[in-house]
Design a protein around this motif. Structure first.
Motif, mmCIF file in Angstrom:
data_model
loop_
_atom_site.group_PDB
_atom_site.id
_atom_site.type_symbol
_atom_site.label_atom_id
_atom_site.label_comp_id
_atom_site.label_asym_id
_atom_site.label_seq_id
_atom_site.Cartn_x
_atom_site.Cartn_y
_atom_site.Cartn_z
ATOM 1 N N UNK A 1 -24.708 -23.001 -61.908
ATOM 2 C CA UNK A 1 -25.585 -22.181 -62.746
ATOM 3 C C UNK A 1 -24.810 -20.925 -63.101
ATOM 4 N N UNK A 2 -24.948 -20.433 -64.351
ATOM 5 C CA UNK A 2 -23.995 -19.414 -64.815
ATOM 6 C C UNK A 2 -24.615 -18.168 -65.440
ATOM 7 N N UNK A 3 -25.940 -18.060 -65.483
ATOM 8 C CA UNK A 3 -26.543 -16.916 -66.174
ATOM 9 C C UNK A 3 -26.734 -15.746 -65.222
ATOM 10 N N UNK A 4 -26.039 -14.655 -65.503
ATOM 11 C CA UNK A 4 -26.055 -13.488 -64.620
ATOM 12 C C UNK A 4 -27.467 -12.938 -64.443
ATOM 13 N N UNK B 1 -32.030 -15.393 -57.112
ATOM 14 C CA UNK B 1 -30.758 -15.553 -56.398
ATOM 15 C C UNK B 1 -30.662 -16.833 -55.575
ATOM 16 N N UNK B 2 -31.783 -17.283 -54.994
ATOM 17 C CA UNK B 2 -31.709 -18.468 -54.147
ATOM 18 C C UNK B 2 -31.260 -19.698 -54.933
ATOM 19 N N UNK B 3 -31.663 -19.788 -56.193
ATOM 20 C CA UNK B 3 -31.208 -20.900 -57.033
ATOM 21 C C UNK B 3 -29.687 -20.919 -57.109
ATOM 22 N N UNK B 4 -29.093 -19.740 -57.221
ATOM 23 C CA UNK B 4 -27.641 -19.650 -57.384
ATOM 24 C C UNK B 4 -26.902 -19.938 -56.076
ATOM 25 N N UNK B 5 -27.449 -19.463 -54.962
ATOM 26 C CA UNK B 5 -26.806 -19.771 -53.689
ATOM 27 C C UNK B 5 -26.965 -21.247 -53.335
ATOM 28 N N UNK C 1 -21.215 -7.797 -58.422
ATOM 29 C CA UNK C 1 -22.408 -6.940 -58.507
ATOM 30 C C UNK C 1 -23.663 -7.741 -58.835
ATOM 31 N N UNK C 2 -23.576 -9.066 -58.768
ATOM 32 C CA UNK C 2 -24.766 -9.897 -59.005
ATOM 33 C C UNK C 2 -24.632 -11.184 -58.193
ATOM 34 N N UNK C 3 -25.751 -11.876 -57.946
ATOM 35 C CA UNK C 3 -25.704 -13.104 -57.144
ATOM 36 C C UNK C 3 -24.810 -14.200 -57.736
ATOM 37 N N UNK D 1 -29.970 -12.662 -60.896
ATOM 38 C CA UNK D 1 -30.594 -11.468 -60.314
ATOM 39 C C UNK D 1 -32.071 -11.733 -60.026
ATOM 40 N N UNK D 2 -32.715 -12.460 -60.936
ATOM 41 C CA UNK D 2 -34.140 -12.751 -60.778
ATOM 42 C C UNK D 2 -34.400 -13.875 -59.777
#
Length: 324
Positions: A75-78, A85-89, A137-139, A82-83
């Motif tokens: 997933x690539x949308x900064x 974060x768990x999706x990105x981790x 500076x972001x997830x 931020x909104x």
């Protein structure tokens, strides 16, 4: 030579699949098609699969038995990171760990990782060298740093060899117009500018005009997708020829301001689309430009398309004629 590509139906992955196919590699693409398109996979076979499905992943990798793996799925949308974060981790870090554990199980020890300049956060030194501290500076950026650290530890522990490619601003499309950027929610400046020229957006916003740059707008290093894809090919050849684990920046080593990109887009399209200036977005550095000397000197990388108008021209051709 068998190469497994995760996320090969996406923007960057599909261009790498294309170049691998043109060079005669046997390619298998894994993609869950959440943001990718099956039509973008021009060579080899596509297996629709999510990396969270570890058992199915084992079956596919055991059956294909790749010589090396290129990992783009993420997933690539900064702003979204931020909104949510768990999706990105989960998707970027945990699913990559799934993949790496399976590769370790089957003794597959050559890996190319799709990383990002977001790992640097707001760098103190520009152009940015690979030795610059990692301070995301972001997830999204953090999720990529975690993977880079895992790869470093695997390399030290198991003799696993990897190349991590840190992308700056990727743009453009296949010069023959077969594939290009096709995100549902375009966030990249060039794509949004061209969609505004097409009338898909009412206006293009310039975020921040008070940066310490010559025209007050942020400066970025834009790399054509074909040159970026070629960086993956030379990185693969480096690993196949017993190259050691390493990290490389992927950019041209110079940048363009937002205003310069907008003017170039208007020139290429011939459309004076509406633009509105507004406040800065939080966390946007003034200048983000790669020091690409390591990639050029160590891997003999020779970019062909370092021309902002050509980059925009290929992207515009895709926007006007895209098939998916």
């Amino acid at each position: 030579m068998k190469i497994l590509i995760t996320g090969g139906a996406g923007y960057i992955g599909s261009h790498v699949v294309k170049q691998l196919g043109e060079k005669g590699y046997d390619v298998l693409t894994i993609d869950n098609l959440s943001t990718g398109h099956k039509e973008a996979v021009l060579y080899g076979r596509l297996e629709v699969l999510d990396l969270s499905n570890k058992e199915k992943l084992k079956e596919v990798i055991k059956s294909f038995s790749p010589d090396a793996v290129m990992h783009f799925a993420a997933s690539i949308e900064v702003a979204e990171s931020v909104k949510n974060p768990l999706k990105y981790y989960r998707n970027n870090t945990a699913n990559t760990l799934n993949l790496l554990e399976v590769l370790q199980e089957f003794g597959i020890d050559k890996f190319i990782f799709s990383s990002t300049a977001a790992v640097y956060g707001e760098p103190e030194n520009v152009p940015v060298k690979e030795t610059e501290p990692l301070n995301p500076i972001n997830p999204y950026g953090k999720s990529k740093v975690f993977v880079e650290k895992i790869l470093e530890d695997m390399s030290n522990a198991y003799g696993f060899r990897y190349v991590s490619l840190r992308y700056f601003n990727v743009a453009g499309a296949d010069p023959q117009g077969r594939i290009g950027q096709s995100y549902k929610n375009a966030t990249h400046l060039i794509t949004r500018a061209l969609k505004t020229a097409k009338g898909e957006y009412k206006k293009l916003y310039i975020f921040g005009t008070d940066y310490p740059t010559p025209d007050g707008t942020a400066i970025r290093d834009y790399i054509h997708i074909e040159d970026l894809a070629n960086a993956h090919i030379v990185a693969l050849e480096y690993l196949l020829n017993s190259g050691e684990s390493s990290v490389f920046n992927c950019g041209y080593g110079h940048g363009y301001s937002v205003r310069e990109v907008v003017e170039a887009a208007k020139k290429v399209t011939g459309i004076d689309f509406p633009v509105e200036e507004t406040d800065r977005r939080p966390g946007d550095p003034a200048i983000l430009v790669a020091d690409n000397s390591k990639l050029v000197n160590n891997l003999n990388w020779k970019p062909k398309y370092d021309d902002i108008e050509y980059i925009i021209k290929t992207a515009w051709n895709w926007e006007l004629n895209k098939k998916f």
